[in-house]
Motif scaffolding. Structure first.
Motif, PDB file in Angstrom:
ATOM      1  N   VAL A 157       0.973  -1.327  -0.351  1.00 44.93           N
ATOM      2  CA  VAL A 157       0.340   0.106  -0.592  1.00 44.93           C
ATOM      3  C   VAL A 157       1.057   1.025   0.120  1.00 44.93           C
ATOM      4  CG1 VAL A 157      -2.463   1.329   0.861  1.00 44.93           C
ATOM      5  CG2 VAL A 157      -1.875  -1.179   1.174  1.00 44.93           C
ATOM      6  N   ALA A 161       0.939   4.278  -2.824  1.00 45.26           N
ATOM      7  CA  ALA A 161       0.596   5.456  -2.674  1.00 45.26           C
ATOM      8  C   ALA A 161       1.206   6.000  -2.801  1.00 45.26           C
ATOM      9  CB  ALA A 161       0.389   5.248  -0.563  1.00 45.26           C
ATOM     10  N   CYS A 168      -3.994  -0.999  -6.975  1.00 47.18           N
ATOM     11  CA  CYS A 168      -3.711  -1.706  -5.807  1.00 47.18           C
ATOM     12  C   CYS A 168      -4.636  -2.959  -5.173  1.00 47.18           C
ATOM     13  CB  CYS A 168      -3.620  -0.594  -4.371  1.00 47.18           C
ATOM     14  SG  CYS A 168      -2.507  -1.098  -3.438  1.00 47.18           S
ATOM     15  N   TYR A 196     -12.669   2.390   5.198  1.00 46.68           N
ATOM     16  CA  TYR A 196     -11.603   2.261   5.788  1.00 46.68           C
ATOM     17  C   TYR A 196     -11.375   2.367   7.585  1.00 46.68           C
ATOM     18  CZ  TYR A 196      -9.489   4.360   1.536  1.00 46.68           C
ATOM     19  OH  TYR A 196      -9.112   4.251   0.513  1.00 46.68           O
ATOM     20  N   ALA A 218      -3.572   3.730   3.237  1.00 48.55           N
ATOM     21  CA  ALA A 218      -4.100   3.821   3.027  1.00 48.55           C
ATOM     22  C   ALA A 218      -5.589   4.836   2.878  1.00 48.55           C
ATOM     23  CB  ALA A 218      -5.102   2.493   2.392  1.00 48.55           C
ATOM     24  N   TYR A 221      -4.368   8.363   2.126  1.00 47.72           N
ATOM     25  CA  TYR A 221      -4.146   8.746   0.555  1.00 47.72           C
ATOM     26  C   TYR A 221      -4.879   8.452  -0.388  1.00 47.72           C
ATOM     27  CZ  TYR A 221       0.922   9.365   2.053  1.00 47.72           C
ATOM     28  OH  TYR A 221       1.692   9.970   2.649  1.00 47.72           O
ATOM     29  N   MET A 223      -6.694   5.706  -0.819  1.00 47.91           N
ATOM     30  CA  MET A 223      -6.024   4.360  -2.069  1.00 47.91           C
ATOM     31  C   MET A 223      -6.907   3.042  -2.168  1.00 47.91           C
ATOM     32  SD  MET A 223      -4.125   3.410  -4.342  1.00 47.91           S
ATOM     33  CE  MET A 223      -2.361   4.274  -4.179  1.00 47.91           C
ATOM     34  N   GLU A 224      -7.443   3.563  -3.151  1.00 45.93           N
ATOM     35  CA  GLU A 224      -8.980   1.990  -3.149  1.00 45.93           C
ATOM     36  C   GLU A 224      -7.837   0.602  -3.329  1.00 45.93           C
ATOM     37  OE1 GLU A 224     -12.907   1.949  -5.314  1.00 45.93           O
ATOM     38  OE2 GLU A 224     -11.449   1.141  -6.509  1.00 45.93           O
ATOM     39  N   VAL A 225      -7.683   0.007  -2.544  1.00 39.98           N
ATOM     40  CA  VAL A 225      -7.267  -0.997  -2.149  1.00 39.98           C
ATOM     41  C   VAL A 225      -8.448  -2.396  -2.634  1.00 39.98           C
ATOM     42  CG1 VAL A 225      -5.745  -2.633  -0.949  1.00 39.98           C
ATOM     43  CG2 VAL A 225      -5.269  -0.256  -0.838  1.00 39.98           C
ATOM     44  N   ARG A 240     -12.705   0.728   0.276  1.00 45.24           N
ATOM     45  CA  ARG A 240     -12.580   2.653  -0.071  1.00 45.24           C
ATOM     46  C   ARG A 240     -13.661   3.326   0.779  1.00 45.24           C
ATOM     47  NH1 ARG A 240     -16.510   0.580  -4.237  1.00 45.24           N
ATOM     48  NH2 ARG A 240     -15.432   0.321  -6.138  1.00 45.24           N
TER      49      ARG A 240
END
Ligand code: ASP
Ligand code: MG
Length: 318
Positions: A157, A161, A168, A196, A218, A221, A223-225, A240
């Motif tokens: 992760v 980022a 990701c 999250y 995640a 930032y 950041m969708e994982v 997300r």
């Protein structure tokens, strides 16, 4: 387009599984994306290395323990790059140090401070798949550090980022996030997405699906994982920011503390008293109970943890 893909220890446990994972990476590359792959050590390698250290010393120097533990991931990345090359996919392996992962000095539980991405970017620009050893970095004195058990998720992760990756993906032996560990609770349901905050509370509550620091990064930032299986092709679960979080999204246990946690927006003091009452009806008396923002927890005697988990899952999620 750049995809960061992380594969856990069971996904790279033997040559057959390494081939399967190499196929996934090769397909991603063939579909037009650059790929940075982050790998864990195969199977039980990290435990076995820790056992070997314990045979030598009860209290090995932390620096040397990290130097030893980091070697598990190095084996995985070298083997994976060999297999990718065999498939005709240009690839190279990098240790945490070579990948520019700089951490603090906290051996055994180091925190990533900074990633010098130049080397990775240069190799990607040369058309290579870059295969990075998870779980490790170096501190400012050039000592090898490890990030804590499960830390390869955090490597992935953090790299996603730092490289501003488009995707990701975390591959493991479970095909996403469930309302409870499906190996412990029958009837656990897969979630298609999770916020999250809920994921962080699950990870902190003992769910081992993702390293809690990976969730924190995640979240920071945005950041969708995507969490999915390397063995079966399903959509998996997207982590997300959700506009509406579900009232309750899961229940987990912390094995070390005999603690069960219900997680979700509605996991409050009322939820806790319902849970405690239910357990008491079945002769399970909680030792302690606590409700915080979005998570309520109970501890019980060791022998009651699993029955309590199953009972509460049935009540709240069936
Ligand atoms: N190999 C390390 C561990 O077993 C790191 C990881 O798998 O994420 O904890
Ligand atoms: Mg893991």
């Amino acid at each position: 387009m750049l995809t960061v893909q992380k594969f856990g220890g069971s996904s790279v446990a033997d040559a057959g599984r390494i081939r399967r994972v190499a196929d996934i990476i090769a397909e991603t590359k063939a579909a037009g994306s650059d790929v940075v792959a982050v790998l864990s050590a195969a199977g039980d390698t990290t435990d076995e290395l820790a056992d070997r250290a314990a045979e030598i010393s009860k209290f090995p120097p932390h620096r040397e323990l990290d130097a030893l533990l980091s070697t598990g991931e190095l084996q995985s990345v070298a083997l994976m790059s060999m297999q990718l090359e065999r498939l005709g996919v240009p690839a190279l392996s990098l240790s945490g140090r070579q990948a520019g992962i700089i951490t603090d000095e906290n051996h055994g539980n180091a925190k990533i401070l900074n990633i010098k991405t130049k080397r990775i970017k240069d190799e990607l620009a040369r058309g290579k798949v870059v295969v990075v050893a998870g779980f490790q970095g170096i501190d400012c004195s050039d000592n090898i550090t490890t990030l804590g058990r499960g830390g390869s998720d955090t490597t992935a992760v953090a790299l996603a980022a730092a490289l501003k990756a488009d995707k990701c993906e975390i591959y493991s032996d479970v095909d996403g996030i469930y309302t409870a560990d499906p190996r412990l609770v029958t009837g656990a349901k897969k979630l298609s997405e999770i916020d999250y905050t809920d994921m962080l509370n699950l990870a902190r509550g003992g769910s081992q699906v993702m390293h809690s620091r990976a969730v924190e990064i995640a979240m920071k930032y945005n950041m969708e994982v995507r969490m999915l299986s390397s063995f079966v092709k399903t959509e998996g679960t997207y982590m997300r920011r959700l506009v509406r979080r579900p009232e309750l999204c899961g229940i987990t246990r912390d094995k070390a503390e005999n603690k069960i946690s219900l997680v979700g927006e509605a996991a409050d003091i009322n939820c806790l008293s319902v849970a405690a009452a239910l357990l008491k009806e079945s002769g399970i008396f909680p030792i302690s109970a606590e409700a915080r923002e979005g998570v309520c927890s109970l501890t019980t005697e060791d022998r009651f943890v699993l029955p309590a988990l199953q009972l509460l899952h049935k009540h709240f999620f069936d």
